[in-house]
Design a protein around this motif. Structure first.
Motif, PDB file in Angstrom:
ATOM      1  N   ASN A   1       5.530  -2.544  -4.299  1.00 27.05           N
ATOM      2  CA  ASN A   1       4.601  -1.406  -4.325  1.00 27.05           C
ATOM      3  C   ASN A   1       4.678  -0.628  -5.640  1.00 27.05           C
ATOM      4  O   ASN A   1       3.689  -0.107  -6.135  1.00 27.05           O
ATOM      5  CB  ASN A   1       4.884  -0.465  -3.150  1.00 27.05           C
ATOM      6  CG  ASN A   1       6.322   0.037  -3.133  1.00 27.05           C
ATOM      7  OD1 ASN A   1       7.248  -0.770  -3.113  1.00 27.05           O
ATOM      8  ND2 ASN A   1       6.525   1.338  -3.119  1.00 27.05           N
ATOM      9  N   TRP A   2       5.878  -0.580  -6.254  1.00 25.76           N
ATOM     10  CA  TRP A   2       6.025   0.083  -7.552  1.00 25.76           C
ATOM     11  C   TRP A   2       5.738  -0.873  -8.712  1.00 25.76           C
ATOM     12  O   TRP A   2       5.279  -0.454  -9.761  1.00 25.76           O
ATOM     13  CB  TRP A   2       7.460   0.613  -7.716  1.00 25.76           C
ATOM     14  CG  TRP A   2       7.906   1.576  -6.670  1.00 25.76           C
ATOM     15  CD1 TRP A   2       7.265   2.742  -6.304  1.00 25.76           C
ATOM     16  CD2 TRP A   2       9.055   1.475  -5.835  1.00 25.76           C
ATOM     17  NE1 TRP A   2       7.956   3.363  -5.296  1.00 25.76           N
ATOM     18  CE2 TRP A   2       9.069   2.618  -4.985  1.00 25.76           C
ATOM     19  CE3 TRP A   2      10.088   0.552  -5.721  1.00 25.76           C
ATOM     20  CZ2 TRP A   2      10.068   2.841  -4.044  1.00 25.76           C
ATOM     21  CZ3 TRP A   2      11.091   0.776  -4.779  1.00 25.76           C
ATOM     22  CH2 TRP A   2      11.071   1.904  -3.951  1.00 25.76           C
TER      23      TRP A   2
ATOM     24  N   ARG B   1       2.530  -3.417 -13.048  1.00 24.62           N
ATOM     25  CA  ARG B   1       3.231  -3.881 -14.246  1.00 24.62           C
ATOM     26  C   ARG B   1       3.368  -5.403 -14.247  1.00 24.62           C
ATOM     27  O   ARG B   1       3.275  -6.046 -15.295  1.00 24.62           O
ATOM     28  CB  ARG B   1       4.617  -3.218 -14.332  1.00 24.62           C
ATOM     29  CG  ARG B   1       5.384  -3.568 -15.597  1.00 24.62           C
ATOM     30  CD  ARG B   1       4.636  -3.142 -16.838  1.00 24.62           C
ATOM     31  NE  ARG B   1       5.191  -3.746 -18.049  1.00 24.62           N
ATOM     32  CZ  ARG B   1       4.495  -3.987 -19.138  1.00 24.62           C
ATOM     33  NH1 ARG B   1       3.192  -3.697 -19.182  1.00 24.62           N
ATOM     34  NH2 ARG B   1       5.071  -4.522 -20.182  1.00 24.62           N
ATOM     35  N   ILE B   2       3.581  -5.987 -13.062  1.00 20.52           N
ATOM     36  CA  ILE B   2       3.663  -7.451 -12.951  1.00 20.52           C
ATOM     37  C   ILE B   2       2.348  -8.076 -13.393  1.00 20.52           C
ATOM     38  O   ILE B   2       2.316  -9.041 -14.163  1.00 20.52           O
ATOM     39  CB  ILE B   2       4.004  -7.866 -11.505  1.00 20.52           C
ATOM     40  CG1 ILE B   2       5.459  -7.515 -11.182  1.00 20.52           C
ATOM     41  CG2 ILE B   2       3.776  -9.363 -11.296  1.00 20.52           C
ATOM     42  CD1 ILE B   2       5.830  -7.714  -9.726  1.00 20.52           C
TER      43      ILE B   2
ATOM     44  N   ASN C   1       8.702  -4.315 -13.730  1.00 17.08           N
ATOM     45  CA  ASN C   1       8.126  -5.489 -13.070  1.00 17.08           C
ATOM     46  C   ASN C   1       9.185  -6.196 -12.223  1.00 17.08           C
ATOM     47  O   ASN C   1       9.113  -7.400 -11.990  1.00 17.08           O
ATOM     48  CB  ASN C   1       7.525  -6.453 -14.091  1.00 17.08           C
ATOM     49  CG  ASN C   1       8.539  -6.944 -15.108  1.00 17.08           C
ATOM     50  OD1 ASN C   1       9.531  -6.267 -15.377  1.00 17.08           O
ATOM     51  ND2 ASN C   1       8.291  -8.104 -15.701  1.00 17.08           N
ATOM     52  N   THR C   2      10.162  -5.434 -11.728  1.00 21.46           N
ATOM     53  CA  THR C   2      11.295  -5.990 -10.990  1.00 21.46           C
ATOM     54  C   THR C   2      11.117  -5.818  -9.487  1.00 21.46           C
ATOM     55  O   THR C   2      10.695  -4.774  -9.005  1.00 21.46           O
ATOM     56  CB  THR C   2      12.596  -5.292 -11.433  1.00 21.46           C
ATOM     57  OG1 THR C   2      12.715  -5.385 -12.846  1.00 21.46           O
ATOM     58  CG2 THR C   2      13.791  -5.939 -10.785  1.00 21.46           C
ATOM     59  N   ILE C   3      11.466  -6.886  -8.736  1.00 21.07           N
ATOM     60  CA  ILE C   3      11.344  -6.900  -7.278  1.00 21.07           C
ATOM     61  C   ILE C   3      12.548  -7.635  -6.691  1.00 21.07           C
ATOM     62  O   ILE C   3      13.348  -8.216  -7.434  1.00 21.07           O
ATOM     63  CB  ILE C   3      10.041  -7.604  -6.829  1.00 21.07           C
ATOM     64  CG1 ILE C   3       9.931  -8.984  -7.508  1.00 21.07           C
ATOM     65  CG2 ILE C   3       8.825  -6.757  -7.137  1.00 21.07           C
ATOM     66  CD1 ILE C   3       8.685  -9.764  -7.134  1.00 21.07           C
TER      67      ILE C   3
ATOM     68  N   ARG D   1       0.817  -1.223   0.000  1.00 22.67           N
ATOM     69  CA  ARG D   1       0.000   0.000   0.000  1.00 22.67           C
ATOM     70  C   ARG D   1       0.845   1.264   0.000  1.00 22.67           C
ATOM     71  O   ARG D   1       0.318   2.365   0.112  1.00 22.67           O
ATOM     72  CB  ARG D   1      -0.946  -0.005   1.207  1.00 22.67           C
ATOM     73  CG  ARG D   1      -1.894  -1.189   1.224  1.00 22.67           C
ATOM     74  CD  ARG D   1      -2.893  -1.096   2.362  1.00 22.67           C
ATOM     75  NE  ARG D   1      -2.267  -1.094   3.668  1.00 22.67           N
ATOM     76  CZ  ARG D   1      -1.824  -2.190   4.291  1.00 22.67           C
ATOM     77  NH1 ARG D   1      -1.918  -3.370   3.684  1.00 22.67           N
ATOM     78  NH2 ARG D   1      -1.289  -2.116   5.495  1.00 22.67           N
ATOM     79  N   GLY D   2       2.186   1.111  -0.079  1.00 26.09           N
ATOM     80  CA  GLY D   2       3.064   2.271  -0.144  1.00 26.09           C
ATOM     81  C   GLY D   2       3.404   2.876   1.204  1.00 26.09           C
ATOM     82  O   GLY D   2       3.909   3.996   1.275  1.00 26.09           O
TER      83      GLY D   2
END
Length: 582
Positions: free
Chosen positions: A254-255, A259-260, A285-287, A215-216
Motif C-alpha cells: 500500500n505504501w 514507487r514500484i 519500493n520495498t515489500i 487500498r490502505g
C-alpha cells in the motif's frame, strides 16, 4: 438489483474509463482500435490481453478471462461486486446509494454486511492497539523498544504501529463494548478459544504491525514479542479470514505501489521491521511476504506493477533456501530477478540501520542473477578448492546448467564458469550430454514435426471458424447491418461451436449489445467478448461474401455426400443455395 442501483452502476461504468483502470495494474499499448498487454490472470510472454475502449470491455485470448470494468476489478482485487462499484464510484466522485441496494439475494446482502463489519472491526482494533502504545502507561515499554530499534514517534504514527497489552481479554472487552459479537470477533481472527471454552486475545504483550490491503484498509495484524521466550513464537500473524489471504497480499504494498510502478522494480524482504526500516531510509519500493512462503500469487501480484525484482532475504541458511524458492517462482512468471547478497549474519533491517541507503544501494548494484546465486551456493556447499570438492561441485554444476534450455545462454554460462573454476569446457559439455541422455531430455529429430504438424482438415476447420467469427463480429458490432445479416443467421449455417450463440442472437435480435451480454450465461458472454476483441481485417461486403461462399460450399458438400436425402430435402437445399446466391 433495484432499478435505481442498476442506473447508478451504468452511470459509474459510463463515467470511468476501463483503459485508465486497467493501466493501473499493467502496461497497455495501443493496437489498432484496441489496447494490448500481458494478461494479469495467467503467465504469458506474448500479449493476448485486449482492452476495447469503445465498448469498455476486456478479453484474454490466452485464458478466456473477460468482462467489463467491474468484472476486472472483482477478479484482480478479489473483491465483491459492491466493493468494486464503491472503488469506481470514488474514482468518479459519485456517492454510493444505500447498503440495501445492489444485491440479487439476501445471501449477497448478508455476505457484504459481514465483510463490512470485519473491516470495521479491524479498523477499530488497529486504533485500540495504537492508542495503547502511544497514550498509556502499559505501552511505554513497547514504545521504548521501538525507539531503540530506530523508529521515532513520527514513524509510529506513519505506519500506525500499536501494542497488545499483556492481558488476556483487553481487546475482546473493547470490541464487545463496540457491539461486535463473539462470533464476529472469532471470525476476524482476533481471539482464540481455550479448552475450557473461554475466549482470549490472540495477541498479548506484542508490538503490533497492522497489515493493509492495496487500498490502505487494515485487513490483518502481525505481532512481535518484546522479549524472546522459548514457549512463544517470535512473530504471530492473523489467521486467514474473509478479508485476508496471506498468499494474495504483500506487506507494505500500500505504501510501495506507486514507487514500484515508477521505478519498474520491487525489493522483497522478509520481515515487517525490514520493510519499515527500508522505507524510513528512502527505499520506498520495498515489500515483504506475510509470514508464509513466497507463492505464485505473490509473484503475479508484483508483476502487475513491475518487471524487475530484487530479493533481499537474510543471509542465513533458511534465508538462502527461501531466496531460491522465491526466485524460481518469480522467474517462472517472466520477471527479471536478482539477489541482493547481505553480509553473513545480517538481515536488511540491521544492514540499512548501519550502512544507510547508500550502503544498500551499493549491494543492489552488485546483485546477482539466479544462476550466479545458485552457483555461489554450490561453491559454499562443495568447496571446490579441494579435489573431492571440485569433483562434486562440477557434477552439481553440470546438473544446474543442463536445466537451461536456451542453447546460447547455456554456452555462455559454460564458458564463464569453466574459466572461473578452471574446469575444461568439454568436461562440462560431456557431463550435460550424459545427463540429458539419462533423463531422456533429448528428443528425436522429428519430434517438433510430429507434434506440431497441422493437416489440411485442421486448416480447413480453422478457416471456417474464422469466417464464421468474422461474420458474428460484424453482426454484433454493426447495428445498421443487422437487418440485412439476419437472413444468414441460422444455426445450420454455423459449426457446432457457434450454434448456441446463433440461436440466442436470433431469439433476441432486438436487444442492444449491452442487453444481450447482460442476459447470457458466463460461457456465452466470454464467447461474445472474444468475438468483439478480434481485430477487424476485412470490409462488410468482403465478410458477407466470404460467409455466403462458405454456406454454398456446405450446401454443395451436403448434396454430393449425403445419399439419404429425399427429393423434397434436395429441393429445399437447392432453394437455399439460390436464395444465398441472389
Amino acid at each position: 438489483m433495484s432499478g435505481s442501483f442498476e442506473e447508478f452502476v451504468e452511470k459509474v461504468k459510463n463515467t470511468v474509463d476501463i483503459v485508465e483502470i486497467v493501466s493501473d495494474y499493467l502496461p497497455l499499448k495501443r493496437a489498432g482500435n484496441n489496447y494490448k498487454g500481458l494478461c494479469p490472470f495467467h503467465l504469458e510472454k506474448t500479449p493476448s490481453f485486449t482492452v476495447n475502449q469503445d465498448k469498455q470491455f476486456y478479453y484474454c485470448f490466452g485464458c478466456g478471462a473477460g468482462g467489463d470494468i467491474i468484472n476486472f476489478l472483482m477478479e484482480i482485487e478479489n473483491i465483491t461486486f459492491r466493493e468494486a462499484i464503491e472503488i469506481l464510484a470514488n474514482r468518479a466522485g459519485l456517492r454510493m446509494p444505500g447498503y440495501d441496494t445492489g444485491y440479487n439475494n439476501s445471501y449477497q446482502k448478508q455476505e457484504m454486511r459481514e465483510r463490512e463489519r470485519i473491516f470495521n472491526l479491524h479498523k477499530l482494533a488497529a486504533r485500540f492497539y495504537h492508542y495503547i502504545l502511544c497514550k498509556t502507561e502499559a505501552g511505554k515499554k513497547a514504545l521504548q523498544y521501538l525507539n531503540k530499534r530506530g523508529f521515532t514517534n513520527a514513524d509510529v504514527e506513519k505506519f500506525y504501529l500499536g501494542y497488545a497489552p499483556d492481558r488476556w481479554d483487553s481487546l475482546l472487552k473493547f470490541l464487545l463494548k463496540k457491539e461486535f459479537t463473539i462470533e464476529e470477533i472469532e471470525k476476524a481472527g482476533m481471539v482464540s478459544r481455550g479448552k475450557s471454552g473461554h475466549y482470549y486475545d490472540r495477541f498479548r504483550d506484542r508490538v503490533i504491525f497492522p497489515i493493509f490491503n492495496i487500498r490502505g484498509e487494515v485487513i490483518a495484524f502481525g505481532g512481535r514479542i518484546l522479549e524472546e521466550k522459548d514457549s512463544a513464537p517470535k512473530y504471530l500473524n492473523s489467521p486467514e479470514t474473509v478479508i485476508f489471504k496471506k498468499s494474495e497480499n504483500l506487506y507494505g504494498l500500500n505504501w510501495a505501489r506507486d514507487r514500484i510502478r515508477a521505478s519498474n522494480s520491487a525489493i522483497v524482504m522478509e520481515g515487517y521491521t525490514d520493510v519499515l526500516t527500508a522505507h524510513k531510509h528512502g527505499l520506498n519500493n520495498t515489500i515483504a511476504s506475510l509470514g508464509t512462503a513466497f507463492t505464485i500469487e505473490h509473484a503475479r501480484l508484483i508483476k502487475r506493477y513491475a518487471q524487475n525484482v530484487y530479493i533481499a532475504y537474510d543471509a542465513d541458511t533458511a534465508g538462502a533456501a527461501a531466496t531460491l524458492r522465491g526466485m524460481e517462482l518469480l522467474e517462472g512468471e517472466g520477471l527479471n530477478v536478482r539477489i541482493i547478497q547481505l553480509p553473513a549474519g545480517m538481515d536488511p533491517d540491521e544492514f540499512i540501520r548501519r550502512e544507510g541507503n547508500e550502503g544498500f544501494a551499493s549491494l543492489q548494484e552488485s546483485a546477482v542473477n539466479l544462476i550466479d546465486y545458485k552457483v555461489s551456493q554450490l561453491e559454499k556447499e562443495y568447496k571446490p578448492d579441494t579435489l573431492e570438492g571440485k569433483i562434486n561441485f562440477t557434477k552439481a554444476l553440470v546438473r544446474l546448467l543442463a536445466g537451461i534450455d536456451d542453447q546460447i545462454k547455456r554456452d555462455i554460462y559454460i564458458q564463464a564458469f569453466a574459466d572461473r573454476y578452471n574446469i575444461d569446457v568439454e568436461t562440462i559439455n560431456k557431463g550435460i550430454r550424459q545427463y540429458h541422455s539419462k533423463s531422456g531430455k533429448i528428443k528425436d529429430k522429428n519430434y517438433n514435426y510430429r507434434y506440431t504438424k497441422i493437416d489440411n482438415k485442421t486448416r480447413d476447420k480453422q478457416n471456417i471458424n474464422s469466417i464464421e467469427a468474422a461474420f458474428l463480429k460484424l453482426y454484433l458490432e454493426e447495428n445498421e447491418q443487422r437487418g440485412a445479416l439476419l437472413k444468414y443467421l441460422e444455426a445450420g449455417n454455423f459449426t457446432a461451436h457457434y450454434q448456441k450463440l446463433v440461436k440466442l442472437l436470433r431469439k433476441h435480435s432486438a436487444d442492444s449489445l449491452g442487453q444481450l451480454v447482460a442476459r447470457v450465461d458466463e460461457d456465452t458472454k466470454k464467447q461474445i467478448l472474444a468475438l468483439l476483441a478480434m481485430e477487424k481485417r476485412h470490409g462488410v461486403q468482403e465478410i458477407i461474401s466470404a460467409f455466403c461462399k462458405k454456406i454454398k460450399k456446405d450446401i454443395y458438400r451436403d448434396l454430393t455426400t449425403n445419399k439419404t436425402y429425399s427429393l423434397g430435402e434436395i429441393n429445399q437445399l437447392l432453394l437455399k443455395f439460390i436464395r444465398i446466391t441472389a
